[in-house]
Design a protein around this motif. Structure first.
Motif, short mmCIF file in Angstrom:
data_model
loop_
_atom_site.label_atom_id
_atom_site.label_comp_id
_atom_site.label_asym_id
_atom_site.label_seq_id
_atom_site.Cartn_x
_atom_site.Cartn_y
_atom_site.Cartn_z
N GLU B 15 0.83 -1.20 0.00
CA GLU B 15 0.00 0.00 0.00
C GLU B 15 0.87 1.25 0.00
N GLY B 16 0.52 2.19 -0.85
CA GLY B 16 1.25 3.44 -0.92
C GLY B 16 2.28 3.50 -2.03
N GLU B 17 2.64 2.35 -2.58
CA GLU B 17 3.66 2.33 -3.63
C GLU B 17 3.14 2.91 -4.94
N PHE B 18 4.09 3.38 -5.75
CA PHE B 18 3.80 3.86 -7.10
C PHE B 18 3.90 2.67 -8.04
N ILE B 19 2.89 2.50 -8.89
CA ILE B 19 2.80 1.31 -9.74
C ILE B 19 2.78 1.72 -11.20
N THR B 20 3.48 0.95 -12.01
CA THR B 20 3.47 1.17 -13.46
C THR B 20 3.18 -0.14 -14.17
N ILE B 21 2.25 -0.10 -15.09
CA ILE B 21 1.93 -1.23 -15.97
C ILE B 21 2.15 -0.76 -17.40
N ASN B 22 2.79 -1.62 -18.19
CA ASN B 22 3.18 -1.23 -19.54
C ASN B 22 2.42 -1.99 -20.61
N CYS B 23 2.27 -1.35 -21.76
CA CYS B 23 1.57 -1.95 -22.90
C CYS B 23 2.30 -1.53 -24.17
N SER B 24 2.65 -2.50 -25.00
CA SER B 24 3.26 -2.23 -26.30
C SER B 24 2.42 -2.86 -27.39
N TYR B 25 2.42 -2.23 -28.54
CA TYR B 25 1.62 -2.75 -29.64
C TYR B 25 2.41 -2.65 -30.93
N SER B 26 1.95 -3.37 -31.94
CA SER B 26 2.83 -3.65 -33.08
C SER B 26 2.70 -2.68 -34.25
N VAL B 27 1.51 -2.14 -34.50
CA VAL B 27 1.33 -1.24 -35.64
C VAL B 27 0.46 -0.06 -35.22
N GLY B 28 0.18 0.83 -36.18
CA GLY B 28 -0.54 2.06 -35.86
C GLY B 28 -1.94 1.82 -35.33
N ILE B 29 -2.33 2.67 -34.38
CA ILE B 29 -3.63 2.52 -33.74
C ILE B 29 -4.47 3.79 -33.88
N SER B 30 -5.78 3.61 -33.76
CA SER B 30 -6.70 4.75 -33.65
C SER B 30 -6.83 5.18 -32.20
N ALA B 31 -6.81 4.20 -31.30
CA ALA B 31 -6.97 4.51 -29.88
C ALA B 31 -6.50 3.34 -29.04
N LEU B 32 -6.10 3.65 -27.81
CA LEU B 32 -5.70 2.64 -26.84
C LEU B 32 -6.57 2.81 -25.60
N HIS B 33 -7.07 1.70 -25.08
CA HIS B 33 -7.94 1.72 -23.91
C HIS B 33 -7.23 1.04 -22.74
N TRP B 34 -7.39 1.60 -21.57
CA TRP B 34 -7.02 0.92 -20.32
C TRP B 34 -8.31 0.57 -19.59
N LEU B 35 -8.41 -0.71 -19.23
CA LEU B 35 -9.61 -1.25 -18.60
C LEU B 35 -9.24 -1.89 -17.28
N GLN B 36 -10.21 -1.91 -16.35
CA GLN B 36 -10.00 -2.52 -15.04
C GLN B 36 -11.09 -3.56 -14.81
N GLN B 37 -10.67 -4.72 -14.29
CA GLN B 37 -11.64 -5.77 -14.00
C GLN B 37 -11.35 -6.34 -12.62
N HIS B 38 -12.34 -6.19 -11.71
CA HIS B 38 -12.23 -6.79 -10.39
C HIS B 38 -12.67 -8.24 -10.46
N PRO B 39 -12.23 -9.06 -9.49
CA PRO B 39 -12.53 -10.51 -9.54
C PRO B 39 -14.02 -10.78 -9.72
N GLY B 40 -14.33 -11.62 -10.67
CA GLY B 40 -15.72 -12.01 -10.91
C GLY B 40 -16.60 -10.92 -11.46
N GLY B 41 -16.01 -9.78 -11.79
CA GLY B 41 -16.82 -8.63 -12.14
C GLY B 41 -16.72 -8.20 -13.58
N GLY B 42 -17.53 -7.19 -13.88
CA GLY B 42 -17.49 -6.61 -15.20
C GLY B 42 -16.27 -5.73 -15.38
N ILE B 43 -16.16 -5.16 -16.54
CA ILE B 43 -15.00 -4.36 -16.92
C ILE B 43 -15.37 -2.89 -16.89
N VAL B 44 -14.46 -2.09 -16.33
CA VAL B 44 -14.65 -0.64 -16.27
C VAL B 44 -13.61 0.02 -17.16
#
Lengths: 117, 111
Positions: B15-44
């Motif tokens: 708790e309290g730490e700074f967190i970084t998650i990385n994402c790389s992709y291969s070719v040109g994009i229109s948009a990139l989405h970051w989504l969150q999913q809690h256990p057993g739950g839907g996606i936000v």
């Protein structure tokens, strides 16, 4: 209202049953999606409806039959499923994407947890 | 084949730490989405980016179009941040609304 609702939350069905999953949104979105998600895996796209017409079918077996009766509702009819079809089924909606246009956020429902016995 | 790669697959923090998650992709994009999913739950949907940086509360998302890379940062992490974080992209050349998803990062924040 930025909510996508799905019913039922949980469904257990036998391989000979017929059941339906329902999804509803009132955000005026004219694109709606069905995804299948297995445990510890990302969602897999199944179907996309755009302006109430089926625009993408990702080679889904015919035992899954989608229906979009109006711009707010999306159904997924299930028949003769297999145990490997057990998964979380997610519905989502967005504004429809046209070539060259901006992207839009997808809003996801809470999902239906389906178990096939 | 167009691909999306996330790292790390699993991340445990205090708790309290700074967190970084990385994402790389291969070719040109229109948009990139970051989504969150809690256990057993839907996606936000947390963010949708096509350039630059966005901030919402303790969450910050950045994207570098030239390097085909995006990061999701969580400042002052909290146990309620424990979830799976998923990066998804809409390829520039794709017609329609198809998203390609990364495999997700399972984040656990311990008190």
């Amino acid at each position: 209202d930025t909510e996508v609702t799905q019913t039922p939350k949980h469904l257990v069905m036998g391989m000979t049953n017929k059941k339906s999953l329902k999804c509803e949104q009132h955000m005026g979105h004219r694109a709606m999606y069905w995804y299948k998600q297995k445990a510890k895996k990302p969602p897999e796209l199944m179907f996309v409806y755009s302006y109430e017409k089926l625009s993408i079918n990702e080679s889904v077996p015919s035992r899954f039959s989608p229906e979009c009766p109006n711009s707010s509702l999306l159904n997924l009819h299930l028949h003769a499923l297999q145990p490997e079809d057990s998964a979380l089924y997610l519905c989502a909606s967005s504004h429809p994407h046209l070539p060259g246009q901006s992207s839009y956020e997808q809003y996801f429902g809470p999902g239906t947890r389906l178990t096939v016995t | 084949k167009n691909e999306v790669e996330q790292s790390p697959q699993n991340l445990t923090a205090q708790e309290g730490e700074f967190i970084t998650i990385n994402c790389s992709y291969s070719v040109g994009i229109s948009a990139l989405h970051w989504l969150q999913q809690h256990p057993g739950g839907g996606i936000v949907s947390l963010f949708m980016l096509s350039s630059g940086k966005k901030k919402h509360g303790r969450l910050i998302a950045t994207i570098n179009i030239q390097e085909k890379h995006s990061s999701l940062h969580i400042t002052a992490s909290h146990p309620r941040d424990s979830a799976v974080y998923i990066c998804a992209v809409r390829w520039r050349e794709t017609s329609g609304s198809r998203l390609t998803f990364g495999e997700g990062t399972q984040l656990t924040v311990n008190p």
